[in-house]
Design a protein around this motif. Structure first.
Motif, PDB file in Angstrom:
ATOM      1  N   LEU A  24      -2.237  11.080  -8.014  1.00 23.10           N
ATOM      2  CA  LEU A  24      -2.876  10.890  -6.715  1.00 23.10           C
ATOM      3  C   LEU A  24      -2.295  11.814  -5.654  1.00 23.10           C
ATOM      4  CD1 LEU A  24      -3.208   7.031  -6.818  1.00 23.10           C
ATOM      5  CD2 LEU A  24      -5.097   8.673  -6.699  1.00 23.10           C
ATOM      6  N   THR A  25      -1.001  12.018  -5.695  1.00 23.71           N
ATOM      7  CA  THR A  25      -0.362  12.909  -4.728  1.00 23.71           C
ATOM      8  C   THR A  25      -0.834  14.342  -4.928  1.00 23.71           C
ATOM      9  OG1 THR A  25       1.557  11.462  -4.578  1.00 23.71           O
ATOM     10  CG2 THR A  25       1.850  13.717  -3.823  1.00 23.71           C
ATOM     11  N   ARG A  26      -0.980  14.763  -6.174  1.00 21.05           N
ATOM     12  CA  ARG A  26      -1.505  16.113  -6.435  1.00 21.05           C
ATOM     13  C   ARG A  26      -2.941  16.244  -5.969  1.00 21.05           C
ATOM     14  NH1 ARG A  26       0.544  20.160  -9.917  1.00 21.05           N
ATOM     15  NH2 ARG A  26       2.645  19.619 -10.488  1.00 21.05           N
ATOM     16  N   ARG A  27      -3.709  15.170  -6.141  1.00 17.18           N
ATOM     17  CA  ARG A  27      -5.124  15.200  -5.789  1.00 17.18           C
ATOM     18  C   ARG A  27      -5.343  15.193  -4.277  1.00 17.18           C
ATOM     19  NH1 ARG A  27      -9.925  16.653  -7.784  1.00 17.18           N
ATOM     20  NH2 ARG A  27     -11.549  15.249  -7.185  1.00 17.18           N
ATOM     21  N   PHE A  28      -4.551  14.364  -3.553  1.00 22.79           N
ATOM     22  CA  PHE A  28      -4.790  14.153  -2.124  1.00 22.79           C
ATOM     23  C   PHE A  28      -3.635  14.582  -1.228  1.00 22.79           C
ATOM     24  CE2 PHE A  28      -7.260  10.795  -4.352  1.00 22.79           C
ATOM     25  CZ  PHE A  28      -8.506  11.334  -4.121  1.00 22.79           C
ATOM     26  N   CYS A  29      -2.610  15.180  -1.764  1.00 19.74           N
ATOM     27  CA  CYS A  29      -1.440  15.695  -1.042  1.00 19.74           C
ATOM     28  C   CYS A  29      -0.514  14.604  -0.512  1.00 19.74           C
ATOM     29  CB  CYS A  29      -1.828  16.639   0.077  1.00 19.74           C
ATOM     30  SG  CYS A  29      -2.622  18.126  -0.542  1.00 19.74           S
ATOM     31  N   SER A  30      -1.032  13.574   0.079  1.00 19.25           N
ATOM     32  CA  SER A  30      -0.173  12.476   0.524  1.00 19.25           C
ATOM     33  C   SER A  30      -0.960  11.177   0.433  1.00 19.25           C
ATOM     34  CB  SER A  30       0.321  12.693   1.945  1.00 19.25           C
ATOM     35  OG  SER A  30      -0.758  12.648   2.845  1.00 19.25           O
ATOM     36  N   LEU A  31      -0.219  10.084   0.300  1.00 18.99           N
ATOM     37  CA  LEU A  31      -0.845   8.772   0.183  1.00 18.99           C
ATOM     38  C   LEU A  31      -0.305   7.845   1.259  1.00 18.99           C
ATOM     39  CD1 LEU A  31      -0.505   8.192  -3.668  1.00 18.99           C
ATOM     40  CD2 LEU A  31      -2.550   8.844  -2.438  1.00 18.99           C
ATOM     41  N   PRO A  32      -1.173   7.046   1.851  1.00 17.17           N
ATOM     42  CA  PRO A  32      -0.680   6.038   2.786  1.00 17.17           C
ATOM     43  C   PRO A  32       0.252   5.063   2.051  1.00 17.17           C
ATOM     44  CG  PRO A  32      -3.070   6.281   2.951  1.00 17.17           C
ATOM     45  CD  PRO A  32      -2.630   7.057   1.754  1.00 17.17           C
ATOM     46  N   SER A  33       1.238   4.571   2.753  1.00 11.71           N
ATOM     47  CA  SER A  33       2.221   3.689   2.121  1.00 11.71           C
ATOM     48  C   SER A  33       1.594   2.416   1.573  1.00 11.71           C
ATOM     49  CB  SER A  33       3.346   3.351   3.095  1.00 11.71           C
ATOM     50  OG  SER A  33       2.835   2.685   4.218  1.00 11.71           O
ATOM     51  N   GLU A  34       0.528   1.912   2.215  1.00  8.93           N
ATOM     52  CA  GLU A  34      -0.106   0.692   1.696  1.00  8.93           C
ATOM     53  C   GLU A  34      -0.775   0.929   0.346  1.00  8.93           C
ATOM     54  OE1 GLU A  34      -2.665   2.653   4.775  1.00  8.93           O
ATOM     55  OE2 GLU A  34      -0.722   1.700   4.949  1.00  8.93           O
ATOM     56  N   ILE A  35      -1.288   2.131   0.126  1.00 12.60           N
ATOM     57  CA  ILE A  35      -1.873   2.451  -1.180  1.00 12.60           C
ATOM     58  C   ILE A  35      -0.771   2.573  -2.220  1.00 12.60           C
ATOM     59  CG2 ILE A  35      -3.068   4.246  -2.497  1.00 12.60           C
ATOM     60  CD1 ILE A  35      -4.928   4.610  -0.131  1.00 12.60           C
ATOM     61  N   GLN A  36       0.326   3.218  -1.870  1.00 16.51           N
ATOM     62  CA  GLN A  36       1.455   3.319  -2.798  1.00 16.51           C
ATOM     63  C   GLN A  36       1.946   1.926  -3.193  1.00 16.51           C
ATOM     64  OE1 GLN A  36       4.637   5.922  -1.598  1.00 16.51           O
ATOM     65  NE2 GLN A  36       3.214   7.463  -0.852  1.00 16.51           N
ATOM     66  N   THR A  37       2.072   1.052  -2.219  1.00 16.47           N
ATOM     67  CA  THR A  37       2.523  -0.311  -2.487  1.00 16.47           C
ATOM     68  C   THR A  37       1.552  -1.030  -3.409  1.00 16.47           C
ATOM     69  OG1 THR A  37       3.631  -0.424  -0.350  1.00 16.47           O
ATOM     70  CG2 THR A  37       3.138  -2.516  -1.423  1.00 16.47           C
ATOM     71  N   HIS A  38       0.262  -0.876  -3.150  1.00 19.73           N
ATOM     72  CA  HIS A  38      -0.738  -1.528  -3.996  1.00 19.73           C
ATOM     73  C   HIS A  38      -0.654  -1.022  -5.442  1.00 19.73           C
ATOM     74  CE1 HIS A  38      -4.362  -3.649  -5.036  1.00 19.73           C
ATOM     75  NE2 HIS A  38      -4.868  -2.530  -5.518  1.00 19.73           N
ATOM     76  N   ILE A  39      -0.487   0.267  -5.614  1.00 18.73           N
ATOM     77  CA  ILE A  39      -0.387   0.839  -6.955  1.00 18.73           C
ATOM     78  C   ILE A  39       0.857   0.315  -7.668  1.00 18.73           C
ATOM     79  CG2 ILE A  39       0.020   3.008  -8.213  1.00 18.73           C
ATOM     80  CD1 ILE A  39      -1.933   4.276  -6.150  1.00 18.73           C
ATOM     81  N   GLU A  40       1.947   0.178  -6.946  1.00 21.48           N
ATOM     82  CA  GLU A  40       3.180  -0.331  -7.544  1.00 21.48           C
ATOM     83  C   GLU A  40       3.051  -1.779  -8.008  1.00 21.48           C
ATOM     84  OE1 GLU A  40       5.936   0.505  -4.404  1.00 21.48           O
ATOM     85  OE2 GLU A  40       6.068   2.628  -4.950  1.00 21.48           O
ATOM     86  N   GLU A  41       2.041  -2.494  -7.526  1.00 17.39           N
ATOM     87  CA  GLU A  41       1.828  -3.894  -7.899  1.00 17.39           C
ATOM     88  C   GLU A  41       0.835  -4.064  -9.043  1.00 17.39           C
ATOM     89  OE1 GLU A  41       0.639  -5.508  -4.140  1.00 17.39           O
ATOM     90  OE2 GLU A  41       2.698  -5.589  -3.385  1.00 17.39           O
TER      91      GLU A  41
END
Length: 65
Positions: A24-41
Motif C-alpha cells: 500500500l505504501t508503494r502504491r499510494f506513497c503514504s497511508l493515514p494512521s487510521e488505515i495502518q491501524t485497521h490493517i494491523e487488526e
C-alpha cells in the motif's frame, strides 16, 4: 496439514501485515494512521485477501470500500 505453533502464527501474521503495508505504501506513497491501524487488526485470511486485490486499487478510497 503441518502443526503450526502460536508463535509461528504470530510471526506469519506480522509478515502479512508488513507485506500489505509495504504494498500500500508503494502504491499510494503514504497511508493515514487510521488505515495502518485497521490493517494491523485484520486476520491472516483478511490480509491474504487484501494482498490479492491491492494491485487493483486506484485510490485510497478503494481501500475503504
Amino acid at each position: 496439514m503441518p502443526y503450526v505453533t502460536s508463535l509461528e502464527r504470530i510471526g506469519q501474521r506480522r509478515r502479512e501485515v508488513r507485506f500489505a503495508l509495504q504494498l500500500l505504501t508503494r502504491r499510494f506513497c503514504s497511508l493515514p494512521s487510521e488505515i495502518q491501524t485497521h490493517i494491523e487488526e485484520l486476520t491472516i485470511e483478511q490480509l491474504n485477501s487484501l494482498s490479492v486485490v491491492i494491485l487493483h486499487f486506484e485510490t485510497i478510497a478503494d481501500l475503504e470500500a
